[in-house]
Motif scaffolding. Structure first.
Motif, mmCIF file in Angstrom:
data_model
loop_
_atom_site.group_PDB
_atom_site.id
_atom_site.type_symbol
_atom_site.label_atom_id
_atom_site.label_comp_id
_atom_site.label_asym_id
_atom_site.label_seq_id
_atom_site.Cartn_x
_atom_site.Cartn_y
_atom_site.Cartn_z
ATOM 1 N N ARG A 1 66.460 -3.683 8.940
ATOM 2 C CA ARG A 1 65.151 -3.511 9.572
ATOM 3 C C ARG A 1 65.313 -3.319 11.072
ATOM 4 O O ARG A 1 66.387 -3.535 11.614
ATOM 5 N N HIS A 2 64.219 -2.952 11.709
ATOM 6 C CA HIS A 2 64.177 -2.822 13.166
ATOM 7 C C HIS A 2 64.281 -4.224 13.754
ATOM 8 O O HIS A 2 63.659 -5.162 13.260
ATOM 9 N N ASP A 3 65.071 -4.392 14.796
ATOM 10 C CA ASP A 3 65.272 -5.733 15.367
ATOM 11 C C ASP A 3 64.266 -6.107 16.447
ATOM 12 O O ASP A 3 64.318 -7.198 17.012
ATOM 13 N N GLY A 4 63.342 -5.213 16.760
ATOM 14 C CA GLY A 4 62.349 -5.495 17.784
ATOM 15 C C GLY A 4 62.801 -5.137 19.186
ATOM 16 O O GLY A 4 62.049 -5.262 20.144
ATOM 17 N N HIS A 5 64.047 -4.696 19.331
ATOM 18 C CA HIS A 5 64.586 -4.362 20.660
ATOM 19 C C HIS A 5 65.206 -2.975 20.691
ATOM 20 O O HIS A 5 66.062 -2.702 21.512
ATOM 21 N N GLY A 6 64.824 -2.119 19.754
ATOM 22 C CA GLY A 6 65.339 -0.760 19.732
ATOM 23 C C GLY A 6 66.562 -0.576 18.868
ATOM 24 O O GLY A 6 67.082 0.518 18.748
ATOM 25 N N GLY A 7 67.030 -1.637 18.225
ATOM 26 C CA GLY A 7 68.207 -1.546 17.364
ATOM 27 C C GLY A 7 67.863 -1.862 15.919
ATOM 28 O O GLY A 7 66.707 -1.948 15.527
ATOM 29 N N VAL A 8 68.901 -2.042 15.131
ATOM 30 C CA VAL A 8 68.751 -2.334 13.712
ATOM 31 C C VAL A 8 69.336 -3.714 13.436
ATOM 32 O O VAL A 8 70.435 -4.033 13.897
ATOM 33 N N ALA A 9 68.593 -4.529 12.697
ATOM 34 C CA ALA A 9 69.054 -5.857 12.309
ATOM 35 C C ALA A 9 69.424 -5.841 10.833
ATOM 36 O O ALA A 9 68.831 -5.115 10.040
ATOM 37 N N ASP A 10 70.390 -6.659 10.492
ATOM 38 C CA ASP A 10 70.843 -6.783 9.112
ATOM 39 C C ASP A 10 70.630 -8.231 8.679
ATOM 40 O O ASP A 10 71.316 -9.137 9.153
ATOM 41 N N ASP A 11 69.667 -8.448 7.785
ATOM 42 C CA ASP A 11 69.393 -9.796 7.297
ATOM 43 C C ASP A 11 70.529 -10.337 6.432
ATOM 44 O O ASP A 11 70.579 -11.537 6.161
ATOM 45 N N LEU A 12 71.428 -9.460 6.007
ATOM 46 C CA LEU A 12 72.572 -9.868 5.185
ATOM 47 C C LEU A 12 73.869 -9.735 5.979
ATOM 48 O O LEU A 12 74.888 -9.287 5.463
ATOM 49 N N ALA A 13 73.830 -10.152 7.225
ATOM 50 C CA ALA A 13 75.003 -10.031 8.088
ATOM 51 C C ALA A 13 76.080 -11.043 7.750
ATOM 52 O O ALA A 13 77.254 -10.833 8.058
ATOM 53 N N ASP A 14 75.703 -12.141 7.113
ATOM 54 C CA ASP A 14 76.662 -13.191 6.788
ATOM 55 C C ASP A 14 76.197 -13.917 5.529
ATOM 56 O O ASP A 14 75.071 -13.690 5.061
ATOM 57 N N PRO A 15 77.049 -14.776 4.950
ATOM 58 C CA PRO A 15 76.644 -15.474 3.728
ATOM 59 C C PRO A 15 75.362 -16.297 3.889
ATOM 60 O O PRO A 15 74.559 -16.382 2.961
ATOM 61 N N ALA A 16 75.133 -16.861 5.061
ATOM 62 C CA ALA A 16 73.911 -17.642 5.274
ATOM 63 C C ALA A 16 72.675 -16.753 5.152
ATOM 64 O O ALA A 16 71.642 -17.185 4.619
ATOM 65 N N GLY A 17 72.760 -15.517 5.621
ATOM 66 C CA GLY A 17 71.649 -14.580 5.499
ATOM 67 C C GLY A 17 71.341 -14.270 4.042
ATOM 68 O O GLY A 17 70.179 -14.245 3.635
ATOM 69 N N LEU A 18 72.393 -14.027 3.247
ATOM 70 C CA LEU A 18 72.192 -13.771 1.819
ATOM 71 C C LEU A 18 71.636 -15.011 1.132
ATOM 72 O O LEU A 18 70.725 -14.912 0.309
ATOM 73 N N THR A 19 72.156 -16.181 1.472
ATOM 74 C CA THR A 19 71.651 -17.424 0.881
ATOM 75 C C THR A 19 70.150 -17.559 1.137
ATOM 76 O O THR A 19 69.376 -17.835 0.214
ATOM 77 N N GLY A 20 69.736 -17.346 2.366
ATOM 78 C CA GLY A 20 68.315 -17.440 2.699
ATOM 79 C C GLY A 20 67.478 -16.421 1.960
ATOM 80 O O GLY A 20 66.402 -16.745 1.438
ATOM 81 N N TRP A 21 67.968 -15.187 1.896
ATOM 82 C CA TRP A 21 67.214 -14.128 1.216
ATOM 83 C C TRP A 21 67.067 -14.450 -0.266
ATOM 84 O O TRP A 21 65.974 -14.321 -0.832
ATOM 85 N N VAL A 22 68.148 -14.878 -0.908
ATOM 86 C CA VAL A 22 68.092 -15.209 -2.336
ATOM 87 C C VAL A 22 67.139 -16.380 -2.563
ATOM 88 O O VAL A 22 66.333 -16.368 -3.500
ATOM 89 N N ARG A 23 67.196 -17.389 -1.727
ATOM 90 C CA ARG A 23 66.306 -18.550 -1.893
ATOM 91 C C ARG A 23 64.844 -18.161 -1.727
ATOM 92 O O ARG A 23 63.969 -18.783 -2.319
ATOM 93 N N GLU A 24 64.550 -17.136 -0.918
ATOM 94 C CA GLU A 24 63.176 -16.640 -0.794
ATOM 95 C C GLU A 24 62.721 -15.909 -2.051
ATOM 96 O O GLU A 24 61.521 -15.693 -2.242
#
Length: 197
Positions: free
Chosen positions: A20-43
């Motif tokens: 997604r857009h990171d709010g500062h002109g770049g791209v953010a990756d919510d799955l950048a690390d295992p913690a990101g995937l853990t959070g996404w799966v739990r949601e």
């Protein structure tokens, strides 16, 4: 008004929207690390066969990110002749590789035949996922396949507002952007372009 979005459609879109857009002109990756995937799966525990105690590791992260790359490549293919998301335009997987990756992931889900036979119908068999061996990437891949082969695929679009990298389902004929804020950014950008010239 469109029909409600299916669970498979929502899962496929939500996976793609982890970029997604990171709010500062770049791209953010919510799955950048295992913690990101853990959070996404739990949601998404209501839609995924995982426990509340799910903790992603590097292997599961790599598998889901590989699958996401395939899904976004196929989303880009599905929105043709429109342009793909700007986040993907320079690094799309070739379609045959994306299809192979999706099919390989989907095959990780063992299925069992289940007999259905009532007084009013002939016997029929349906394949259901086996309760043993449920695989996160297989569930996500099967959801993506269901979406890509379903009617909702025809409504898939890439948002081309400045800095947006999202895919969305078009809800009405005049919809051009994924969110009203993207429409506002696009109008402001057009206004600035007209007044610069």
């Amino acid at each position: 008004m469109q029909d409600p979005i299916s669970k498979d459609t929502r899962l496929a879109l939500d996976l793609a929207l982890t970029i997604r857009h990171d709010g500062h002109g770049g791209v953010a990756d919510d799955l950048a690390d295992p913690a990101g995937l853990t959070g996404w799966v739990r949601e998404h525990t209501d839609d995924l066969p995982v426990t509340d105690g799910f903790d992603a590791d590097e292997a599961s992260l790599a598998a889901v990110r590989d699958l996401r790359a395939a899904v976004r490549a196929l989303f880009a293919y599905a929105v043709r002749p429109g342009a793909p998301s700007p986040a993907d335009a320079a690094r799309l997987l070739p379609v045959p590789e994306a299809v192979e990756r999706l099919n390989t992931a989907a095959a990780r889900m063992p299925t069992v035949p289940v007999l259905h036979w009532t007084d009013t119908a002939e016997p029929a068999v349906h394949l259901r996922p086996s309760p043993e061996g449920t695989d996160l990437t297989a569930v996500l891949a099967q959801a993506a396949i269901a979406f890509l082969t379903g009617a909702d695929r025809q409504r898939l679009r890439a948002c081309h507002a400045p800095r947006c990298v999202r895919y969305f389902l078009k809800e009405h004929p005049r919809q051009e952007w994924c969110k009203p804020s993207c429409g506002n950014r696009a109008r402001v950008a057009r206004h600035h372009e007209r007044h610069k010239a």
